[in-house]
Design a protein around this motif. Structure first.
Motif, PDB file in Angstrom:
ATOM      1  N   ARG A  41       0.711  -1.265  -0.052  1.00 15.41           N
ATOM      2  CA  ARG A  41      -0.311   0.201  -0.487  1.00 15.41           C
ATOM      3  C   ARG A  41       0.937   1.341   0.183  1.00 15.41           C
ATOM      4  NH1 ARG A  41      -4.833  -1.028  -0.149  1.00 15.41           N
ATOM      5  NH2 ARG A  41      -5.959  -2.488   0.797  1.00 15.41           N
ATOM      6  N   LYS A  42       1.374   1.227   0.745  1.00 17.92           N
ATOM      7  CA  LYS A  42       3.109   2.380   0.560  1.00 17.92           C
ATOM      8  C   LYS A  42       3.304   2.665  -0.691  1.00 17.92           C
ATOM      9  CE  LYS A  42       4.488   1.417   5.441  1.00 17.92           C
ATOM     10  NZ  LYS A  42       5.700   0.905   6.218  1.00 17.92           N
ATOM     11  N   GLU A  43       3.690   1.533  -1.543  1.00 19.14           N
ATOM     12  CA  GLU A  43       4.481   1.232  -2.884  1.00 19.14           C
ATOM     13  C   GLU A  43       3.081   2.260  -3.575  1.00 19.14           C
ATOM     14  OE1 GLU A  43       7.117   0.277  -3.753  1.00 19.14           O
ATOM     15  OE2 GLU A  43       8.374  -0.994  -2.975  1.00 19.14           O
ATOM     16  N   ILE A  44       1.851   1.358  -3.113  1.00 21.66           N
ATOM     17  CA  ILE A  44       1.077   2.285  -4.237  1.00 21.66           C
ATOM     18  C   ILE A  44       1.297   3.604  -4.352  1.00 21.66           C
ATOM     19  CG2 ILE A  44      -2.001   2.516  -4.705  1.00 21.66           C
ATOM     20  CD1 ILE A  44      -1.495  -0.763  -3.349  1.00 21.66           C
ATOM     21  N   ASN A  45       0.842   4.228  -2.998  1.00 18.38           N
ATOM     22  CA  ASN A  45       0.379   5.856  -2.824  1.00 18.38           C
ATOM     23  C   ASN A  45       1.742   6.615  -3.136  1.00 18.38           C
ATOM     24  OD1 ASN A  45      -1.608   5.757  -1.318  1.00 18.38           O
ATOM     25  ND2 ASN A  45      -0.763   5.281   0.156  1.00 18.38           N
ATOM     26  N   PHE A  46       3.080   5.685  -3.299  1.00 18.28           N
ATOM     27  CA  PHE A  46       4.419   6.406  -4.000  1.00 18.28           C
ATOM     28  C   PHE A  46       4.263   6.463  -5.396  1.00 18.28           C
ATOM     29  CE2 PHE A  46       8.586   6.160  -6.062  1.00 18.28           C
ATOM     30  CZ  PHE A  46       8.930   6.572  -5.156  1.00 18.28           C
ATOM     31  N   LEU A  47       3.342   5.371  -6.042  1.00 20.05           N
ATOM     32  CA  LEU A  47       2.733   5.779  -7.437  1.00 20.05           C
ATOM     33  C   LEU A  47       2.073   6.468  -7.690  1.00 20.05           C
ATOM     34  CD1 LEU A  47       4.152   1.764  -8.273  1.00 20.05           C
ATOM     35  CD2 LEU A  47       4.300   3.716  -9.355  1.00 20.05           C
ATOM     36  N   LEU A  48       1.395   6.760  -6.847  1.00 25.74           N
ATOM     37  CA  LEU A  48       0.228   6.901  -7.276  1.00 25.74           C
ATOM     38  C   LEU A  48       0.235   8.209  -7.639  1.00 25.74           C
ATOM     39  CD1 LEU A  48      -3.286   5.518  -5.923  1.00 25.74           C
ATOM     40  CD2 LEU A  48      -2.556   5.859  -8.581  1.00 25.74           C
ATOM     41  N   ASN A  49       1.231   9.161  -6.432  1.00 20.83           N
ATOM     42  CA  ASN A  49       1.778  10.508  -7.001  1.00 20.83           C
ATOM     43  C   ASN A  49       2.190  10.678  -7.148  1.00 20.83           C
ATOM     44  OD1 ASN A  49       0.207  11.323  -3.893  1.00 20.83           O
ATOM     45  ND2 ASN A  49       1.858  10.667  -2.898  1.00 20.83           N
ATOM     46  N   ALA A  50       3.232   9.712  -7.581  1.00 24.58           N
ATOM     47  CA  ALA A  50       3.941  10.042  -9.093  1.00 24.58           C
ATOM     48  C   ALA A  50       3.627  10.206 -10.227  1.00 24.58           C
ATOM     49  CB  ALA A  50       5.154   9.106  -9.053  1.00 24.58           C
ATOM     50  N   LEU A  51       2.414   9.284 -10.374  1.00 19.58           N
ATOM     51  CA  LEU A  51       1.824   9.374 -11.175  1.00 19.58           C
ATOM     52  C   LEU A  51       0.725  11.054 -11.119  1.00 19.58           C
ATOM     53  CD1 LEU A  51       0.643   7.285 -13.354  1.00 19.58           C
ATOM     54  CD2 LEU A  51      -1.285   7.131 -12.062  1.00 19.58           C
ATOM     55  N   LYS A  52       0.800  11.121 -10.849  1.00 24.24           N
ATOM     56  CA  LYS A  52      -0.411  12.925  -9.808  1.00 24.24           C
ATOM     57  C   LYS A  52       0.456  13.983 -10.340  1.00 24.24           C
ATOM     58  CE  LYS A  52      -4.665  13.425  -7.301  1.00 24.24           C
ATOM     59  NZ  LYS A  52      -4.502  13.011  -5.991  1.00 24.24           N
ATOM     60  N   LYS A  53       1.936  14.006 -10.321  1.00 27.63           N
ATOM     61  CA  LYS A  53       2.999  14.669 -10.359  1.00 27.63           C
ATOM     62  C   LYS A  53       3.183  15.127 -11.860  1.00 27.63           C
ATOM     63  CE  LYS A  53       5.660  15.156  -5.989  1.00 27.63           C
ATOM     64  NZ  LYS A  53       6.938  14.193  -5.489  1.00 27.63           N
ATOM     65  N   ASN A  54       3.208  13.686 -12.243  1.00 29.51           N
ATOM     66  CA  ASN A  54       3.862  13.852 -14.089  1.00 29.51           C
ATOM     67  C   ASN A  54       2.611  14.159 -14.761  1.00 29.51           C
ATOM     68  OD1 ASN A  54       6.033  13.280 -14.386  1.00 29.51           O
ATOM     69  ND2 ASN A  54       5.863  10.727 -13.673  1.00 29.51           N
ATOM     70  N   ILE A  55       1.690  14.204 -14.288  1.00 27.93           N
ATOM     71  CA  ILE A  55       0.324  14.787 -15.101  1.00 27.93           C
ATOM     72  C   ILE A  55       0.224  15.952 -14.857  1.00 27.93           C
ATOM     73  CG2 ILE A  55      -1.957  14.479 -15.083  1.00 27.93           C
ATOM     74  CD1 ILE A  55      -1.656  11.381 -15.039  1.00 27.93           C
ATOM     75  N   LEU A  56       0.131  16.823 -13.718  1.00 32.01           N
ATOM     76  CA  LEU A  56      -0.286  17.790 -13.924  1.00 32.01           C
ATOM     77  C   LEU A  56       1.111  18.848 -14.238  1.00 32.01           C
ATOM     78  CD1 LEU A  56      -2.024  18.419 -11.060  1.00 32.01           C
ATOM     79  CD2 LEU A  56      -0.089  19.425 -10.069  1.00 32.01           C
ATOM     80  N   LYS A  57       2.976  17.840 -14.256  1.00 32.94           N
ATOM     81  CA  LYS A  57       3.338  18.932 -14.938  1.00 32.94           C
ATOM     82  C   LYS A  57       3.331  18.149 -16.383  1.00 32.94           C
ATOM     83  CE  LYS A  57       8.420  17.645 -15.833  1.00 32.94           C
ATOM     84  NZ  LYS A  57       8.748  16.213 -15.764  1.00 32.94           N
ATOM     85  N   SER A  58       2.804  17.683 -16.901  1.00 34.52           N
ATOM     86  CA  SER A  58       2.326  17.255 -17.886  1.00 34.52           C
ATOM     87  C   SER A  58       1.366  19.055 -18.743  1.00 34.52           C
ATOM     88  CB  SER A  58       2.195  16.046 -18.610  1.00 34.52           C
ATOM     89  OG  SER A  58       1.347  15.927 -19.697  1.00 34.52           O
ATOM     90  N   LYS A  59       0.486  18.896 -17.593  1.00 30.42           N
ATOM     91  CA  LYS A  59      -0.811  19.822 -17.651  1.00 30.42           C
ATOM     92  C   LYS A  59       0.101  21.325 -18.440  1.00 30.42           C
ATOM     93  CE  LYS A  59      -3.823  22.747 -15.183  1.00 30.42           C
ATOM     94  NZ  LYS A  59      -4.723  22.861 -13.921  1.00 30.42           N
ATOM     95  N   GLU A  60       1.006  21.347 -17.258  1.00 30.24           N
ATOM     96  CA  GLU A  60       2.012  22.838 -17.441  1.00 30.24           C
ATOM     97  C   GLU A  60       2.325  23.242 -18.827  1.00 30.24           C
ATOM     98  OE1 GLU A  60       4.157  22.565 -14.175  1.00 30.24           O
ATOM     99  OE2 GLU A  60       2.315  22.874 -12.685  1.00 30.24           O
ATOM    100  N   GLU A  61       2.528  21.773 -19.555  1.00 26.44           N
ATOM    101  CA  GLU A  61       3.445  21.144 -20.027  1.00 26.44           C
ATOM    102  C   GLU A  61       2.486  21.945 -21.439  1.00 26.44           C
ATOM    103  OE1 GLU A  61       7.395  18.847 -18.967  1.00 26.44           O
ATOM    104  OE2 GLU A  61       5.824  18.224 -20.459  1.00 26.44           O
TER     105      GLU A  61
END
Lengths: 302, 763
Positions: free
Chosen positions: B472-492
């Motif tokens: 579950r810890k790993e999942i949270n980590f991954l989901l956050n990474a996913l979110k962050k990346n998408i956010l970054k991509s949004k700005e781009e």
């Protein structure tokens, strides 16, 4: 409704030895002795009557001394049994069962005084005759060479099936008839001996052989899944004496019940409903295995 | 290899379910087998057996009433609604020459239901939308409302919204249903014209759709022979629902027992040809072996038109390029069939037709089915009417194709239903195997061994709990990474699109004046149009790029996650193996849930279409040429006065890039907020659900084995006779398990073969 009163076709009990073996056991179990009454339960359905007429008719032709009306008298029955004992009862299973019945009869009979000396003697002679035959048979069964006999019995039964001599039956019906042949013959005697360590291996061999033949008869491979009711249990196209064969099968299976032997009941009885224990779709090996196990795990004959 | 029919698979599944119910009832009755041990969960308790039996009875009911689902597809003008009305035998769907199917609707044949009933449980999102619309109305000017009200269809709806009359969860009778469906459709249009979004995403599951139950009068005998029949009315290519519910619709087309495509005979060779072809081709790719084509309006052919044979040949070979075989194409008249069906329905109910002056369809029926000159008289004669019904029904050519479709289509959805019942049977068989196996095994062991086995499994259980929290810890980590990346991509992405536009503007800047530097001015409309086209292409290009990039990014992140999850599943299997090792010769049956790869709903990314499409105003406006007259008009600020002159003097054309920018800004903002929402709803929830499902099954099963062992220890404290009785009971129950499991496994293989053959035939 048309009633067929003709004796059973001789071809039937010539092909299915199991048939005569079971008949003689049933015949002996039909004699009831109670405190003040002796009766023979002959009237066990039209088919048994025809069977009875078939067997006794033969006997009659060869043994003129048997009175046509013997059917009602105990002496007549005992005479017939004595005769059929030698003529028909060939397997250890039949002899054992016959012996059990006659022993029981003798026990019951000893309590009754009004029967003639002659009748008593006849019974005693039948009993001792059976005893000695059984001892010889059991000796034979315990010998190493009997394994070979069991083996030959398997080959003979499957050859008979393969040659199409078991006729007028559904595919599952042929399989069941073959299993009864095996049980009432040398293989059955071998299998019932707990000292034989390879009995399970023998049984698997039988299941495999039955699977192959069932698949061949259905013209599919052994893993093909087919409708149980439209293929495995479906009656064949009308052939001569088909009704006799089907009734004979019903007769062979009359000792089975639905819970212990749902496949056999579905194969041999014209049921108005389907039994949930029997799959609606099955391959040859499922049918072969179920019928074989139901026959050989039947506690009454084990 | 021969294939087992669906009917047989259905019967076999029913048998297995019945046998299992029998077994569970037997288990419940066996003395001393079920014990309540507080604090320890066992595989079976009295209570859990009751629940299992109830569930199995539900499965049995589902199996016994398996549905044949006919999906109906077609363009709005092809007569799709008339075709449905014809099958049903009532005017159940609004039959207008315009988009009408806002949401896919199920129409289910239900014996004995004469008055149709619509049920729509999932009404809340629509009533929330009513509130939203009401708020918007309170904010905008009366004039604007008046403009919206110019569409006569929405007037009634607006009044309803203003009066606070919300949608209900059920409607009865043709009129109520008709009016509800019409309003539902009007609501979609009203929502769009107010710039709001319709909550399509709340209707992306088939169980959330409206269902109409009614007896299909003309076909009821035929249907009864082949099981239940449900029609699925799907939105056509121009209807709002299709775009937004595409994934669900495709799934439904794949699942449907058959797909009936309705084409318009009179339009086969017209310009609409392309649209029909494209639509049919995509349908065929989903349902090739179950696709049937009704060429409707065949009654409108004349002496010079193509014959039935020629039409079938044209559709099969030219229009469909051989993708649908000729024997699945049927020229029909849905109108005749509908009129005949409706008349038959009335005759059955009242033995006469209603007044033709009040009911237009009666006149339509009579002029087609009765004598052209004497129909007004003949329509009163029940015998003649009945004859007319038969004749017109026959003339419609409807029955043959339908019988064939229904007969052939007893598949698809049925197989899925059978499989889902069978999965439950298999799962429960595994539980029975474990329960009886652990119990009978434990009698063969001495007390001390049994106790130490219990302790080992207790340790395993703790290991699972630890591993779960780690994952579950790993999942949270991954989901956050996913979110962050998408956010970054949004700005781009935002930058990319807008910069392109700015670049374009700077390069091409020919501003009219300084204060209007965002406006491109042209001397001719052709030039303006050409430039506009260029801008559109540039923007679309960058949208496409961003779309692709985003999509790839999300896919790769999710893939990474799937890999990690699979790895953890493998670890869990190791734990299971070690438990299995403890069980000696008894084979523990634990089927861990299948890990479904997380699917990304890429339709959300297609929100770009809104930016490209009609919502973005790429308009060319005309302006007054500078000059005294223009100045004058401007000063007195009257459009009425200057209008005619104004129109005459147009010779400058401009494109307002500022407006386009604003528009794109808004759209991109909306796009990304939608995407974020969607990521949260779809990926986040799906991942968590997947993990929850996995661990809840895994943990429960091991907990159950533990519980069964604990209760076996209790068994050992019983008297010898009692123990003997338990052993016998277990043996009796265990006797049927191997053959049941074997039959269930073989049926599963039949189903898989059936499905893979079906899939094979799609290719």
């Amino acid at each position: 409704m048309y009633k067929n009163n003709k004796p059973i076709n001789a071809d039937l009990y010539q092909t299915l030895g199991s048939f005569s073996q079971k008949f003689i056991v049933d015949l002996s179990s039909g004699i009831n002795v109670s405190k003040d009454h002796i009766s023979f339960q002959k009237n066990r359905g039209q088919f048994f009557q025809r069977l009875f007429d078939g067997f006794t008719g033969d006997a009659h032709r060869r043994q003129n001394q048997i009175n046509q009306n013997f059917a009602g008298t105990l002496d007549g029955f005992l005479e017939l049994l004595q005769h059929l004992n030698h003529e028909v009862a060939q397997s250890g299973l039949a002899l054992e069962k016959l012996n059990d019945e006659v022993t029981q009869l003798s026990n019951d009979f000893s309590e009754l005084a009004e029967y003639s000396m002659e009748t008593r003697q006849m019974l005693e002679s039948l009993s001792s005759d059976l005893d000695s035959r059984l001892i010889i048979m059991q000796h034979e069964i315990n010998e190493i060479g009997f394994r070979q006999k069991a083996h030959i019995a398997i080959t003979q039964v499957f050859d008979k099936w393969k040659a199409g001599r078991i006729r007028g039956l559904s595919l599952a019906g042929c399989c069941y008839a073959a299993m009864e042949e095996l049980r009432w013959g040398a293989f059955g005697d071998y299998y019932r001996n707990p000292n034989n360590t390879d009995r399970e291996a023998f049984l698997s061999q039988i299941i495999d052989k039955a699977t192959v033949l069932l698949a061949e008869d259905a013209q599919v491979n052994s893993t093909s899944r087919l409708s149980t009711y439209d293929t495995w249990l479906s009656p064949p196209k009308s052939t001569a004496h088909q009704a006799d064969w089907q009734q004979a099968l019903g007769y062979l299976a009359d000792g089975f019940d639905q819970e212990a032997a749902p496949f056999i009941i579905s194969t041999t009885q014209a049921l108005a409903f389907r039994l949930d224990e029997v799959p609606v779709i099955a391959n040859a090996s499922r049918i072969a295995e179920a019928i074989t196990l139901e026959v050989f795990e039947d506690k009454k004959y084990a | 290899m021969n294939q087992v029919s669906i009917e047989l698979m259905q019967q076999e599944a029913e048998r297995l379910v019945r046998e299992q119910i029998k077994l569970l009832k037997k288990l419940k009755k066996s003395p001393n087998l079920l014990v309540e041990n507080e604090g320890v969960e066992q595989t079976f308790t009295f209570q859990s057996i009751d629940v299992h039996i109830e569930n199995l009875e539900d499965e049995l009911y589902k199996l016994e009433s398996l549905e044949v689902v006919l999906a109906i597809v077609g363009t709005m003008k092809s007569g799709k609604s008339t075709t449905i009305n014809a099958i049903v035998g009532r005017e159940i769907l609004p039959n207008r020459n315009r988009p009408m199917t806002a949401l896919p609707t199920l129409i289910r044949h239900t014996s004995g239901v004469i008055k149709p009933k619509l049920s729509f449980e999932n009404i809340k999102p629509l009533n929330n939308l009513f509130e939203e619309i009401k708020n918007v109305f309170s904010l905008i000017s009366k004039e604007s409302i008046e403009i919206i009200k110019q569409d006569p269809d929405v007037v009634e709806l607006i009044d309803q919204i203003n009066e606070g009359i919300y949608f209900q969860t059920s409607y009865e009778g043709e009129e109520e249903i008709f009016s509800f469906l019409k309003k539902l459709n009007d609501l979609v249009r009203l929502t769009s014209s107010l710039g709001l979004s319709f909550p399509f995403s709340r209707y992306n599951r088939v169980e959330n759709l409206p269902v109409i139950e009614v007896e299909f009068v003309h076909l009821k005998d035929m249907i009864q022979e082949h099981g239940q029949l449900t029609l699925l009315d799907t939105p056509g290519p121009n209807e709002a629902g299709q775009k937004h519910l595409r994934i669900m619709l495709n799934e439904q087309l794949e699942k449907a027992s058959a797909v009936l495509a309705v084409l318009d005979y009179t339009q086969l060779k017209s310009d609409a040809d392309n649209e029909i072809r494209e639509n049919l081709e995509s349908t065929a790719s989903l349902s090739s072996d179950r696709l049937y084509v009704l060429v409707n309006k065949f009654d409108e052919r004349n002496r010079n038109s193509d014959s039935a044979e020629k039409t079938r040949d044209y559709v099969a070979n030219t229009l469909m390029k051989g993708k649908v075989s000729i024997d699945r194409i049927y020229p029909v008249s849905s109108n005749y069939a509908y009129l005949a069906s409706q008349a038959k329905n009335e005759m059955l109910l009242n033995n006469q037709l209603p007044d033709y002056e009040e009911h237009e369809w009666v006149a339509d029926f009579a002029t087609e089915a009765l004598h052209r000159m004497r129909w007004k008289e003949e329509v009163k004669d029940p015998n003649l009417v009945n004859e007319g019904i038969e004749g017109l029904w026959k003339e419609s050519n409807f029955e043959g194709p339908l019988a064939q479709v229904i007969k052939k289509s007893h598949g698809g959805s049925a197989v899925i239903a059978i499989k889902s019942s069978l999965d439950k049977v298999l799962d429960l068989l595994g539980e029975l195997n474990n329960f009886l196996g652990v119990k009978s095994q434990s009698f063969k062991k001495n007390f001390e061994d049994l106790k130490s086995q219990k302790d080992i499994i207790e340790k395993d259980l703790n290991e699972i709990i630890e591993s779960e929290s780690e994952i579950r810890k790993e999942i949270n980590f991954l989901l956050n990474a996913l979110k962050k990346n998408i956010l970054k991509s949004k700005e781009e992405a935002e930058l990319l699109v807008l910069n392109k536009l700015d670049d374009y503007f700077i390069k091409n800047s020919k501003s009219a004046s300084n204060d209007e530097k965002d406006v491109l001015v042209f001397d001719s409309i052709e030039l303006a149009k050409a430039k506009l086209e260029l801008i559109k292409i540039t923007i679309e290009q960058s949208f496409d790029d961003t779309e692709r990039e985003l999509s790839n990014l999300v896919i790769s992140q999710v893939k990474k996650f799937n890999e990690l999850f699979t790895e953890n599943v493998k670890k869990s299997e190791e734990i299971l193996k070690s438990i299995q090792g403890e069980m000696n010769d008894f084979k523990l049956s634990v089927k861990l849930p299948e890990i479904k790869p997380i699917k990304i709903d890429t339709s959300n990314i297609n929100y770009f279409e809104d930016v490209r499409g009609k919502d973005t105003k790429y308009e060319i406006s005309s302006r007054r040429k500078d000059g005294l007259w223009g100045w004058f008009c401007e000063k007195i600020n009257t459009s009425d006065f200057g209008w005619e002159t104004y129109r005459r003097e147009i010779d400058v054309y401009s494109i307002d890039i500022g407006k386009i920018r604003d528009n794109i800004d808004k759209s991109v903002f909306k796009l990304f907020s939608d995407m974020e929402k969607s990521i949260n709803e779809n990926i986040n929830l799906e991942v968590k659900k997947n993990v929850d499902d996995f661990y809840s099954v895994f943990k429960t099963k091991v907990e159950h084995v533990y519980g069964d062992l604990v209760s076996s220890l209790v068994d050992r404290e019983k008297t010898e006779e009692e123990q003997e009785a338990i052993i016998n009971n277990i043996a009796q129950l265990e006797r049927v398990l191997p053959s049941l499991s074997k039959d269930a496994d073989l049926l599963e293989a039949d189903i898989n073969r059936f499905v893979s053959k079906k899939e094979g035939s799609h290719v």
